[in-house]
Design a protein around this motif. Structure first.
Motif, short mmCIF file in Angstrom:
data_model
loop_
_atom_site.label_atom_id
_atom_site.label_comp_id
_atom_site.label_asym_id
_atom_site.label_seq_id
_atom_site.Cartn_x
_atom_site.Cartn_y
_atom_site.Cartn_z
N GLU A 68 69.22 76.04 34.70
CA GLU A 68 69.55 74.89 35.42
C GLU A 68 70.29 75.34 36.60
O GLU A 68 70.89 76.30 36.87
N ARG B 86 62.57 77.45 32.61
CA ARG B 86 62.64 77.37 31.03
C ARG B 86 61.50 77.51 30.10
O ARG B 86 60.17 77.46 30.46
N GLU C 85 59.55 77.03 27.86
CA GLU C 85 59.37 75.71 26.89
C GLU C 85 58.23 75.89 26.12
O GLU C 85 57.24 76.49 26.55
N PHE D 221 55.66 66.47 33.22
CA PHE D 221 56.90 66.32 32.55
C PHE D 221 57.80 67.14 32.12
O PHE D 221 58.95 67.22 32.26
N ARG D 222 57.10 68.05 31.58
CA ARG D 222 57.91 69.04 30.97
C ARG D 222 57.17 70.86 31.51
O ARG D 222 55.94 70.92 30.77
N THR D 223 57.77 71.32 32.03
CA THR D 223 56.90 72.61 32.36
C THR D 223 57.92 73.94 32.44
O THR D 223 59.00 73.77 32.30
N PHE E 223 60.46 74.12 37.11
CA PHE E 223 60.76 72.83 37.52
C PHE E 223 61.63 72.93 38.85
O PHE E 223 62.41 73.74 38.94
N GLN F 238 65.31 70.89 40.09
CA GLN F 238 66.20 69.98 39.53
C GLN F 238 67.07 69.53 40.87
O GLN F 238 67.04 70.16 41.72
N GLU G 190 70.85 68.25 41.01
CA GLU G 190 71.87 68.18 40.41
C GLU G 190 73.29 68.14 41.13
O GLU G 190 73.41 68.78 42.29
N GLU H 199 63.36 60.95 28.56
CA GLU H 199 64.52 61.03 29.64
C GLU H 199 63.80 61.48 31.18
O GLU H 199 62.93 62.04 31.34
N LEU H 200 64.43 60.82 32.17
CA LEU H 200 64.23 60.76 33.43
C LEU H 200 65.33 61.80 34.12
O LEU H 200 65.14 62.90 34.99
N GLU I 265 78.48 65.03 35.90
CA GLU I 265 77.05 65.58 36.37
C GLU I 265 76.03 64.55 35.96
O GLU I 265 75.31 64.55 34.91
N GLY J 113 65.41 65.63 37.30
CA GLY J 113 64.41 66.58 37.58
C GLY J 113 63.38 66.03 38.69
O GLY J 113 63.05 64.94 38.73
N1 GAP Z 1 72.60 70.66 33.96
C1 GAP Z 1 72.33 69.84 32.95
C2 GAP Z 1 70.87 69.88 32.78
O1 GAP Z 1 70.40 70.88 33.02
P1 GAP Z 1 68.97 68.75 31.43
O2 GAP Z 1 68.90 67.30 30.75
O3 GAP Z 1 68.59 69.95 30.56
O4 GAP Z 1 70.25 68.86 31.91
C3 GAP Z 1 68.21 67.83 33.85
O5 GAP Z 1 68.17 68.56 32.49
C4 GAP Z 1 66.92 67.29 34.19
O6 GAP Z 1 66.05 68.18 34.55
C5 GAP Z 1 65.97 66.52 32.94
O7 GAP Z 1 66.56 64.83 33.01
C6 GAP Z 1 64.57 66.57 33.58
O8 GAP Z 1 64.71 65.51 34.50
C7 GAP Z 1 64.79 67.89 34.31
N2 GAP Z 1 64.02 68.96 33.45
C8 GAP Z 1 64.75 69.46 32.11
N3 GAP Z 1 63.70 70.43 31.70
C9 GAP Z 1 62.58 70.35 32.20
C10 GAP Z 1 61.41 70.78 32.30
N4 GAP Z 1 61.03 71.60 31.36
N5 GAP Z 1 60.27 70.51 33.00
C11 GAP Z 1 60.46 69.49 34.03
N6 GAP Z 1 61.75 69.01 34.22
C12 GAP Z 1 62.95 69.30 33.46
#
Ligand code: GAP
Length: 452
Positions: A154, A186, A188, A196-198, A201, A203, A205, A270-271, A310, A314
């Motif tokens: 993050e 991450r 994942e 959507f999940r990679t 990515f 952020q 913040e 979650e967005l 916070e 993403g």
């Molecule tokens: N600092 C808090 C934090 O990182 P999170 O909900 O884990 O919170 C925030 O991540 C945003 O980052 C998510 O709402 C999403 O939009 C994006 N995000 C998190 N993991 C992701 C992933 N593996 N691939 C794409 N976007 C991701």
């Protein structure tokens, strides 16, 4: 969703028009990794620019930061990520695949994809084990003396560890914020659902430091503010909702989190998360580093540890939401058309210049001159290949709000046709004023013409 937008349609358009490609495709692709082509890059830059404008340029209580991807490894111990940033995973001894224990009902069995893992007699699942999501790396060329480190999962921690630097230099008194856009990583396991999940990515913040007594007020403020941002740039309100986390979902640092969810083709997901992180992070880093992270009034000597609100979004997921929300298939004059009804400030290209008869040097010459004039002020594109109908369709599919067509009449009366992507209205305007008309129209307030 009111309209029938599937993930397959989005993936296909994104690939066909060069927004997003599977990564390392010539080697068979790499799961949950994608590369962004020309229009994907331009659109991603627009998403980030609109966020930074809203956070930093349009306010005077937030400053920007760009911290390192690789931070001191102790940052991640103090933040709780080494111990607690884990997913529960199960392995199948039969098909050798690994699944998230809490996503079994969304996963396909490796041997029989129509079933979930554990549903066939062949499945042989292990107990769930905790698996850390951080990517490890090593600093230093020599294996023995190198230092284990992590790619940041993050961007937030880079902000907390810089709190003292920024607070001193920015001369801010809470409430004030620090905003950062950057890559996060991450490991994942869950199948990604496109971008959507990679694994990798970006952020966006922002950590907003507030007097402790004001934390709840600002938590609510930022939920509203961020919701408004999506609507302002064209996401339909009925496709957004706020979902407060249940107590057992809260992250280790959070005393309250709400997700802004979007109705993706995979369902409400979650967005963005807005968290009330309390004083967890500043206290944790104060304790681990020995440097007091607090706000001190140089005049009165008053000191306190601010609480943190916070909003964490993403970039890639936001881009996906914009693609999904704007994607439209319709029939115009008995012919199907696919169009991205993107907000002009999000659209990768703002205007296209199209010579009607590409063989005519007079016409292409005028078109090129107009294009040169326009590209100085906005992202413009010149296209003289193929039938005009096909060129319009191409611009519709990448969401270009306006197209200017140069034809024989241009040579006679110095006018061009301006075509509106949404209404399909075409009107003739003087070529001399075309640049101003385009800028004027782009600056006008835009609301999606898609039905509620
Ligand atoms: N600092 C808090 C934090 O990182 P999170 O909900 O884990 O919170 C925030 O991540 C945003 O980052 C998510 O709402 C999403 O939009 C994006 N995000 C998190 N993991 C992701 C992933 N593996 N691939 C794409 N976007 C991701």
């Amino acid at each position: 969703m009111p309209d029938d937008v599937t993930m397959d349609k989005i993936v296909s358009l994104a690939r066909r028009r060069g927004f997003v490609f599977p990564s390392s495709e010539i080697y068979g692709g790499l799961g949950s990794s994608y590369d962004y082509g020309h229009y994907g890059v331009l659109m991603k830059e627009n998403v980030k620019a609109r966020w930074l404008e809203a956070m930093v340029r349009e306010r005077d209580d937030i400053v920007a930061l760009d911290s390192s991807v690789i931070l001191h490894p102790r940052v991640w111990e103090a933040s709780g990520h080494v111990g607690g940033f884990t997913d529960p995973l199960v392995d199948c001894r039969h098909c050798k695949r690994r699944y998230r224990a809490d996503h079994i009902d969304q996963s396909e069995c490796g041997a029989r994809p129509s079933k979930h893992p554990g549903e066939t007699e062949l499945c042989d699942l292990t107990e769930a084990r905790q698996f850390n999501l951080m990517f490890q790396t090593r600093i230093g060329a020599v294996e023995e003396t190198g230092l284990d480190a992590y790619l940041r999962p993050e961007t937030a921690q880079g902000i907390f560890v810089n709190f003292k630097n920024v607070a001193q230099i920015a001369r801010r008194k809470p409430p004030f914020g620090i905003a950062q856009v950057g890559k996060a990583f991450r490991n994942e396991i869950t199948p990604g659902n496109f971008i959507f999940r990679t694994l990798e990515f970006e952020q966006m913040e922002m950590e907003f430091f507030v007097p402790p007594a004001e934390a709840d007020k600002w938590y609510r403020y930022w939920i509203d503010e961020r919701l408004r941002w999506y609507i302002r740039f064209g996401i339909r309100e009925e496709n957004l909702r706020v979902r407060p986390h249940e107590a057992d979902e809260l992250s280790h640092y959070s005393s309250g989190t709400s997700d802004i969810e979007y109705l993706f083709p995979i369902g409400w997901s979650e967005l963005e998360g807005i968290a009330n992180r309390g004083d967890f992070d500043l206290n944790a880093h104060t304790e681990a580093s020995g440097t007091r992270l607090e706000w001190v009034d140089s005049g009165s000597g008053e000191r306190f540890v601010p609480h943190v609100i916070e909003p964490a979004a993403g970039v890639n997921r936001t881009l996906l939401a914009f693609l999904v929300d704007s994607y439209t298939e319709e029939v115009v004059a008995d012919r199907p058309r696919t169009v991205l009804r993107l907000h002009p400030e999000i659209a990768p290209v703002k205007v296209a210049v199209l010579p009607l008869i590409p063989r005519s040097d007079d016409i292409t010459g005028r078109a090129q001159r107009l294009y040169e004039e326009l590209r100085k002020v906005v992202v413009a594109e010149y296209d003289d290949s193929g039938q005009i109908g096909r060129r319009y369709r191409r611009q519709d599919e990448i969401g270009t709000p306006y197209a200017l067509t140069i034809d024989e009449q241009t040579l006679e009366d110095d006018t061009v046709t301006i075509r509106d992507r949404d209404s399909l209205e075409q009107v003739r305007i003087p070529i001399a004023g075309a640049r101003e008309v385009v800028l004027d129209r782009l600056a006008q307030e835009w609301k999606t013409p898609k039905p509620e």
